[in-house]
Design a protein around this motif. Structure first.
Motif, PDB file in Angstrom:
ATOM      1  N   LEU A   1       0.822  -1.205   0.000  1.00 48.10           N
ATOM      2  CA  LEU A   1       0.000   0.000   0.000  1.00 48.10           C
ATOM      3  C   LEU A   1       0.863   1.265   0.000  1.00 48.10           C
ATOM      4  O   LEU A   1       0.553   2.234  -0.708  1.00 48.10           O
ATOM      5  CB  LEU A   1      -0.940  -0.003   1.209  1.00 48.10           C
ATOM      6  N   LEU A   2       1.927   1.246   0.779  1.00 50.66           N
ATOM      7  CA  LEU A   2       2.799   2.425   0.829  1.00 50.66           C
ATOM      8  C   LEU A   2       3.532   2.652  -0.491  1.00 50.66           C
ATOM      9  O   LEU A   2       3.680   3.791  -0.942  1.00 50.66           O
ATOM     10  CB  LEU A   2       3.797   2.295   1.980  1.00 50.66           C
ATOM     11  N   VAL A   3       3.966   1.577  -1.119  1.00 49.00           N
ATOM     12  CA  VAL A   3       4.687   1.691  -2.393  1.00 49.00           C
ATOM     13  C   VAL A   3       3.778   2.239  -3.489  1.00 49.00           C
ATOM     14  O   VAL A   3       4.206   3.040  -4.322  1.00 49.00           O
ATOM     15  CB  VAL A   3       5.291   0.332  -2.799  1.00 49.00           C
ATOM     16  N   PHE A   4       2.524   1.822  -3.487  1.00 49.50           N
ATOM     17  CA  PHE A   4       1.606   2.279  -4.522  1.00 49.50           C
ATOM     18  C   PHE A   4       0.909   3.590  -4.174  1.00 49.50           C
ATOM     19  O   PHE A   4      -0.062   3.982  -4.829  1.00 49.50           O
ATOM     20  CB  PHE A   4       0.581   1.191  -4.848  1.00 49.50           C
ATOM     21  N   GLY A   5       1.384   4.280  -3.152  1.00 51.83           N
ATOM     22  CA  GLY A   5       0.910   5.626  -2.863  1.00 51.83           C
ATOM     23  C   GLY A   5      -0.372   5.722  -2.066  1.00 51.83           C
ATOM     24  O   GLY A   5      -0.916   6.806  -1.918  1.00 51.83           O
ATOM     25  N   LYS A   6      -0.863   4.643  -1.544  1.00 56.43           N
ATOM     26  CA  LYS A   6      -2.075   4.679  -0.719  1.00 56.43           C
ATOM     27  C   LYS A   6      -1.641   4.845   0.740  1.00 56.43           C
ATOM     28  O   LYS A   6      -1.710   3.911   1.538  1.00 56.43           O
ATOM     29  CB  LYS A   6      -2.886   3.414  -0.921  1.00 56.43           C
ATOM     30  N   LEU A   7      -1.189   6.057   1.052  1.00 58.76           N
ATOM     31  CA  LEU A   7      -0.549   6.319   2.326  1.00 58.76           C
ATOM     32  C   LEU A   7      -1.477   6.129   3.523  1.00 58.76           C
ATOM     33  O   LEU A   7      -1.082   5.539   4.530  1.00 58.76           O
ATOM     34  CB  LEU A   7       0.046   7.724   2.343  1.00 58.76           C
TER      35      LEU A   7
END
Length: 149
Positions: free
Chosen positions: A98-104
């Motif tokens: 999730l963090l890598v794909f920008g869904k912070l």
């Protein structure tokens, strides 16, 4: 039964990695299998993963202390392999994804849940071990005082 067997195998093979004596491997695997069954039953009943993990970790701690006394071996021989099925590995993977794909926001929430689950494992085993040792000490002291009379 299938999930119990898979958790048993996971804990059993994890115990092999730690070079645990052969006669303790079965008991270490049993710890992980029962911990997973307890986790699944509580999760289906309450739908709270951290709560279910905490109570399953308490079981792991108590089981480890009891088997350590019976088999005259350190408690970590059973507690480390016994907690393998409870470790939130897929949750950590989901957090990073999730963090890598920008869904912070979702990633941070999942990260907090992962950390809380890991903390529940540590605290559950710690709590169970300490309570067992305190009760064991109290029972031994009472037994000694009664035999002196």
């Amino acid at each position: 039964m299938k999930e119990f067997l898979l958790a048993f195998i996971g804990s059993f093979t994890g115990a092999i990695l730690f070079n645990i004596e052969r006669y303790n491997l079965f008991w270490a695997g049993l710890c992980g299998g029962f911990a997973w069954i307890i986790y699944k039953a509580l999760f289906e009943y309450s739908s709270r993963g951290i709560y279910a993990t905490f109570l399953a970790a308490i079981f792991v701690g108590l089981y480890s202390e009891i088997m350590a006394r019976r088999l005259k071996t350190p408690a970590y021989v059973f507690s480390i392999p016994g907690m393998y099925p409870l470790v939130p590995g897929i949750m950590a993977f989901d957090t990073i994804t999730l963090l890598v794909f920008g869904k912070l926001e979702k990633g941070i929430n999942k990260g907090i849940e992962t950390a809380a689950t890991a903390g529940a494992i540590a605290f559950g085993i710690l709590l169970a071990s300490n309570i067992y040792q305190i009760l064991d000490k109290l029972i031994c002291e009472n037994f000694k005082s009664e035999t002196k009379k």
